[in-house]
Every structure is written in structure tokens, then in C-alpha cells.
Motif scaffolding. Structure first.
Motif, PDB file in Angstrom:
ATOM      1  N   ALA A  66       0.806  -1.221   0.000  1.00 29.35           N
ATOM      2  CA  ALA A  66       0.000   0.000   0.000  1.00 29.35           C
ATOM      3  C   ALA A  66       0.838   1.270   0.000  1.00 29.35           C
ATOM      4  N   PHE A  67       2.106   1.170   0.432  1.00 28.24           N
ATOM      5  CA  PHE A  67       2.945   2.360   0.545  1.00 28.24           C
ATOM      6  C   PHE A  67       4.280   2.151  -0.157  1.00 28.24           C
ATOM      7  N   ASP A  68       4.666   3.121  -0.954  1.00 29.32           N
ATOM      8  CA  ASP A  68       5.917   3.026  -1.702  1.00 29.32           C
ATOM      9  C   ASP A  68       7.139   2.989  -0.792  1.00 29.32           C
ATOM     10  N   GLU A  69       7.052   3.644   0.375  1.00 32.87           N
ATOM     11  CA  GLU A  69       8.232   3.744   1.228  1.00 32.87           C
ATOM     12  C   GLU A  69       8.672   2.403   1.809  1.00 32.87           C
ATOM     13  N   PHE A  70       7.849   1.378   1.663  1.00 27.43           N
ATOM     14  CA  PHE A  70       8.240   0.055   2.146  1.00 27.43           C
ATOM     15  C   PHE A  70       9.143  -0.670   1.145  1.00 27.43           C
ATOM     16  N   ASP A  71       9.253  -0.125  -0.063  1.00 30.83           N
ATOM     17  CA  ASP A  71      10.125  -0.709  -1.098  1.00 30.83           C
ATOM     18  C   ASP A  71       9.780  -2.159  -1.414  1.00 30.83           C
ATOM     19  N   GLN A  72       8.510  -2.490  -1.375  1.00 20.26           N
ATOM     20  CA  GLN A  72       8.072  -3.845  -1.724  1.00 20.26           C
ATOM     21  C   GLN A  72       7.619  -3.849  -3.179  1.00 20.26           C
ATOM     22  N   ARG A  73       8.204  -4.718  -3.981  1.00 25.25           N
ATOM     23  CA  ARG A  73       7.800  -4.830  -5.375  1.00 25.25           C
ATOM     24  C   ARG A  73       6.516  -5.641  -5.482  1.00 25.25           C
ATOM     25  N   PRO A  74       5.819  -5.544  -6.626  1.00 23.44           N
ATOM     26  CA  PRO A  74       4.629  -6.393  -6.809  1.00 23.44           C
ATOM     27  C   PRO A  74       5.001  -7.864  -6.633  1.00 23.44           C
ATOM     28  N   LEU A  75       4.131  -8.629  -6.011  1.00 20.58           N
ATOM     29  CA  LEU A  75       4.411 -10.041  -5.775  1.00 20.58           C
ATOM     30  C   LEU A  75       4.660 -10.766  -7.091  1.00 20.58           C
ATOM     31  N   PHE A  76       5.694 -11.594  -7.101  1.00 26.04           N
ATOM     32  CA  PHE A  76       6.089 -12.381  -8.270  1.00 26.04           C
ATOM     33  C   PHE A  76       6.491 -11.497  -9.454  1.00 26.04           C
ATOM     34  N   GLY A  77       6.633 -10.186  -9.198  1.00 28.21           N
ATOM     35  CA  GLY A  77       7.026  -9.269 -10.257  1.00 28.21           C
ATOM     36  C   GLY A  77       5.954  -9.030 -11.297  1.00 28.21           C
ATOM     37  N   LYS A  78       4.732  -9.419 -10.998  1.00 27.11           N
ATOM     38  CA  LYS A  78       3.630  -9.291 -11.945  1.00 27.11           C
ATOM     39  C   LYS A  78       2.573  -8.327 -11.412  1.00 27.11           C
ATOM     40  N   TRP A  79       1.759  -7.805 -12.344  1.00 31.62           N
ATOM     41  CA  TRP A  79       0.611  -6.971 -12.025  1.00 31.62           C
ATOM     42  C   TRP A  79       1.066  -5.688 -11.342  1.00 31.62           C
ATOM     43  N   THR A  80       0.280  -5.156 -10.399  1.00 29.89           N
ATOM     44  CA  THR A  80       0.640  -3.925  -9.698  1.00 29.89           C
ATOM     45  C   THR A  80       0.546  -4.144  -8.199  1.00 29.89           C
ATOM     46  N   LYS A  81       1.198  -3.273  -7.453  1.00 31.20           N
ATOM     47  CA  LYS A  81       1.126  -3.381  -5.992  1.00 31.20           C
ATOM     48  C   LYS A  81      -0.303  -3.145  -5.505  1.00 31.20           C
TER      49      LYS A  81
END
Length: 249
Positions: A66-81
């Protein structure tokens, strides 16, 4: 509806710690939280490993998506966060609401609980029920030495039924409002997804309060885990839908 009266403070403490770590963005909180689940399974029950991963994984990764500051990429590199965040949020809400006792309390004249014969607190449960005039044993008490389960039935007053109906109304209206505002199809002045989320998490508290009210229970410290979990849900809803969607991609 089958409920358990066993104190489960291990689950409460672990869930509370994980929730607070996520809320305050403690470093490596997601990794620590995932590693805690197998430990909790050892303490509780091996089967809890499956439930724990299904229950904790959405809660752990929802804020990160939900927040960009967590630096988490979309799961499996697919779709969007935002897309994955919506999936995990929906799964988490479904897992917590699908077994709600509000429909039974609203439509039935009694709240039935079933306890296994090996329940450590069974003697106290029986004593508490016998001490109240609005509690009974539908199937009677098992004979001494029997391994039969015990059922208790608590009568529900008209006021308690009304509270249950209120909880169901809150659940339905909050889901409609959340979906409508998140998709932009519902535009009501001042109504935001976060406000809808407040009502949604409020359903948990209504059910907890109502169950305590019906069974004449005291303050249940087990329910304190709802505080950080509610915060994580609201944090996720706010980040996914209330903040500009452009920042979620």
C-alpha cells in the motif's frame, strides 16, 4: 457455531507484536513476522502452520503493497502493488468475516457453543453456565468419565439481537462503501475508503462486545490483538485507496 473459550494469549501476544511492528515500520518486521509463524505452530499445533501462513501473510504484506516507502515490489514481479494489495486485503477480510457469529445471534434465539471433552477449562465452563439462568445444556451434561462434547446455549435478548443486526448492517454498508469509493463509483461528500474501513473494522469490535455481553463474560484480554490488526487494516485501506492511486503503481 463452534467457539472456543480456551485462553490463547500466545496468539494474542504474537499477533499484537507483529501488528505493532508493521504499524511502526520496524526494520525487517515482515521477515521476522514470517519466521514467527512456524514457532507459533510448534507452541500451538502443527496444523496452525497452514492457518498461520494463510492468516498472517496477507496482514504482513498488505501495508508493504500500500505504501511506496516500504520498497516492496509487486508479488512475483507481476501486475501492480495496488492489485496485489487488493487481493490480500480481500482474502484477509474474507477469512476474518466468513465465520462471524453475527448472523446466528441476529436470527437465532440463542447462542450455542460446543466444547470438546478434553478442554482444560471445561469444568469452569460448566460451572459458569450452571450459575446463569439464561444458559442451558441442550443435550444435557455427559456422564462422568464420558468423552462426549458439551454444548451450552445462551439466550439472546431482543436488545442483543438488535446489536447483532447493527453489526450486520455495518458490515454490509462498509463493504459497499469501500468498494464504491475505491473504484470511484460512489461519490458522497466526505466519504472516503478510510472512513468505510473504520466501520468495517468496527464490526469485529461489535461482535466481540456482543459475545461478551451474551455470555456475561468479563474483559477478555485475548481481544486486544484487534487493536494492532485493526490499525494494519486501516493503514492498508488508506494507502491503497485514499491516497492518490498514481502513487500506488
Amino acid at each position: 457455531m463452534e467457539l472456543s473459550s480456551d485462553p490463547d494469549y500466545v496468539f494474542t501476544v504474537v499477533t499484537g507484536v507483529i501488528g505493532l511492528a508493521l504499524l511502526f515500520q520496524v526494520k525487517n518486521s515482515r521477515t521476522i513476522a514470517i519466521l514467527i509463524v512456524p514457532i507459533l505452530a510448534i507452541v500451538e499445533d502443527p496444523f496452525f502452520l497452514v492457518f498461520g501462513l494463510l492468516w498472517f501473510a496477507p496482514m504482513i504484506y498488505m501495508p508493504a503493497l500500500a505504501f511506496d516507502e516500504f520498497d516492496q515490489r509487486p508479488l512475483f514481479g507481476k501486475w501492480t502493488k495496488r492489485g496485489w494489495g487488493t487481493v490480500l486485503l480481500s482474502l484477509f477480510v474474507l477469512m476474518n468475516m466468513v465465520d462471524t457469529g453475527l448472523p446466528d445471534m441476529a436470527t437465532e434465539g440463542q447462542l450455542v457453543e460446543e466444547f470438546e471433552s478434553d478442554n482444560d477449562a471445561l469444568d469452569q465452563i460448566i460451572a459458569d453456565c450452571e450459575a446463569e439462568s439464561d444458559c442451558s445444556f441442550p443435550d444435557g451434561l455427559p456422564e462422568e468419565g464420558s468423552e462426549s462434547d458439551v454444548e451450552t446455549a445462551w439466550e439472546i435478548s431482543s436488545m442483543e439481537k438488535n446489536i447483532a443486526y447493527l453489526g450486520l448492517l455495518m458490515l454490509l454498508s462498509s463493504v459497499i462503501a469501500l468498494v464504491g469509493t475505491a473504484t470511484g463509483r460512489l461519490n458522497i461528500g466526505g466519504l472516503t475508503p478510510t472512513m468505510a474501513g473504520v466501520v468495517l473494522v468496527g464490526v469485529w469490535w461489535v461482535e466481540s462486545f456482543l459475545f461478551t455481553m451474551v455470555t456475561h463474560g468479563g474483559i477478555n484480554l485475548e481481544e486486544l490483538y484487534l487493536l494492532p490488526v485493526s490499525g494494519v487494516m486501516l493503514m492498508t485501506i488508506h494507502g491503497l485507496y485514499t491516497i492518490s492511486p498514481a502513487s500506488q503503481e
